[in-house]
Write an enzyme that holds these catalytic residues in place. Structure first.
Site, PDB file in Angstrom:
ATOM      1  N   CYS A 134       0.820  -1.214   0.000  1.00 23.97           N
ATOM      2  CA  CYS A 134       0.000   0.000   0.000  1.00 23.97           C
ATOM      3  C   CYS A 134       0.857   1.268   0.000  1.00 23.97           C
ATOM      4  O   CYS A 134       1.308   1.711   1.055  1.00 23.97           O
ATOM      5  CB  CYS A 134      -0.912  -0.021   1.222  1.00 23.97           C
ATOM      6  SG  CYS A 134      -1.898   1.467   1.360  1.00 23.97           S
ATOM      7  N   CYS A 137      -0.594   4.137   2.015  1.00 21.97           N
ATOM      8  CA  CYS A 137      -0.416   4.054   3.472  1.00 21.97           C
ATOM      9  C   CYS A 137       1.039   4.336   3.861  1.00 21.97           C
ATOM     10  O   CYS A 137       1.299   5.032   4.823  1.00 21.97           O
ATOM     11  CB  CYS A 137      -0.743   2.656   4.003  1.00 21.97           C
ATOM     12  SG  CYS A 137      -2.128   1.859   3.239  1.00 21.97           S
ATOM     13  N   ASP A 138       1.992   3.764   3.114  1.00 20.08           N
ATOM     14  CA  ASP A 138       3.378   3.744   3.587  1.00 20.08           C
ATOM     15  C   ASP A 138       4.347   4.563   2.737  1.00 20.08           C
ATOM     16  O   ASP A 138       5.514   4.703   3.104  1.00 20.08           O
ATOM     17  CB  ASP A 138       3.895   2.286   3.618  1.00 20.08           C
ATOM     18  CG  ASP A 138       3.008   1.408   4.481  1.00 20.08           C
ATOM     19  OD1 ASP A 138       2.457   1.932   5.457  1.00 20.08           O
ATOM     20  OD2 ASP A 138       2.854   0.226   4.163  1.00 20.08           O
TER      21      ASP A 138
END
Ligand code: NAP
Length: 316
Positions: A134, A137-138
């Site tokens: 992701c 997200c990261d």
């Protein structure tokens, strides 16, 4: 706790939320169970540019927050729970988690799918520590670093484009010599290649993760054409090699094909009904072909309408 409902909806991706809105608006007061990944795959998606009515696109988590708020206008509570077993041989059906039991006259399964990893040694230790599925997200953690994205589909190209605004350099590693991503995404990617932000490593596979003292340091790669084996030191790696449908709890309970739930399809009136009468499926868990945000939402609507019809026909 024990619950009883006319319609139990399992999953809160686009399919589950849409089914919930439709079922609630037909007066069925559905119970909605969120599962582990609240918001589903779109929580891991950066720009969604093909959601009709959103010119300029919308980021996945924002769309899911809106879906959640919209659903809560009609379904006051969404239960955070993880279903582990089902019994479709009893009436009403019985669905259980570790802590709750749900009796349901009908069920809509919208459990979606989960990102695949390569299944290489040390993967479990490295997941979440510089090995991710992701970028939204990261990606933030890789400012100024070199990273890799594995895959050649829409997800891989979307992730590479997203990361190109954050990381220093992106290596897109693809096992073939052509991408399967949409042309418009490929064109954008090629512009980034020209800029020198993205390198595409064609015909290349990951042989191993390089780690040192439990920390991810890079990838060992092989060129499939000439067999050349080499190490690529990078700060992080993003998987975008497709998804596995979340049907483990349905093994031997419903007809599955390659893990996906089999539904009636166009040949029959209740298109979204599974091999068990009264159990319906929607979204990626039952779709190995289209797997789009809009088709997921559409099938959630169909499943709610089918469940309503089935309840009427069966006097429930
Ligand atoms: P996908 O289309 O199935 O692509 C997976 C990619 O990973 C393929 O390029 C495949 O290579 C590669 N791959 C699979 N297994 C591999 C392995 N073991 N090792 C190395 N590479 C491997 O998956 P996706 O990109 O996640 O897309 C899934 C669906 O969601 C698609 O229908 C897509 O259109 C949709 N999607 C839509 C949007 C959007 O509309 N904005 C965004 C993302 C995804 P091969 O090409 O060689 O098979």
């Amino acid at each position: 706790m024990s619950f009883y409902t006319k319609v139990l909806i399992i999953g809160t991706g686009l399919a589950g939320y849409t089914a919930a809105i439709y079922a609630a608006r037909s007066g069925l007061s559905p119970i909605v169970v969120s599962g582990l990944e609240v918001g589903g795959q779109l929580m891991n998606t950066s720009d969604v540019e093909n959601w009709p009515g959103e010119p300029g696109g919308i980021i996945g988590p924002e769309l899911m927050l809106r879906m959640d708020n919209h659903t809560k206008e009609f379904v006051p509570e969404i239960i955070n729970d993880y279903i582990v077993s089902v019994d479709f041989n009893v009436t009403p059906f019985l669905v259980s988690s570790e802590k709750n039991k749900y009796q349901a006259e009908s069920i809509i399964i919208a459990t979606g799918s989960t990102a695949r990893y390569l299944n290489l040694p040390a993967e479990n230790n490295l997941r979440g520590k510089r090995l991710s599925a992701c970028a939204t997200c990261d990606g933030f953690f890789y400012k100024g670093q070199d990273v890799a994205v594995i895959g050649g589909g829409n997800t891989a190209v979307g992730e590479a484009l997203y990361l190109s605004n954050i990381a220093r350099r992106i290596f897109l590693i693809h096992r073939r010599d052509e991408l399967r991503a949409e042309k418009i995404l490929q064109d954008r990617l090629m512009a980034k290649v020209k800029e020198g932000k993205v390198d595409i490593l064609w015909n290349t596979e990951v042989k191993a993760y390089i780690e040192y003292q439990g920390k991810f340091k890079g990838l060992t790669l092989i060129n499939k054409i000439d067999g050349f084996l080499y190490d690529l030191p990078i700060g992080g790696c993003f998987m975008a090699i497709g998804h596995t449908p979340n049907t483990a709890f349905l093994q031997n309970k419903l007809k599955l094909k390659e893990g996906y739930i089999v539904v009636n399809g166009k040949s029959q009136t209740l298109e979204t009904m599974t091999s068990t009468s009264g159990v319906f499926a929607a979204g990626d868990v039952a779709d190995s072909r289209y797997r789009q945000a809009i088709t997921s939402a559409g099938s959630g609507c169909m499943a709610a309408l089918d469940a309503e019809k089935w309840l009427q026909l069966n006097n429930r």
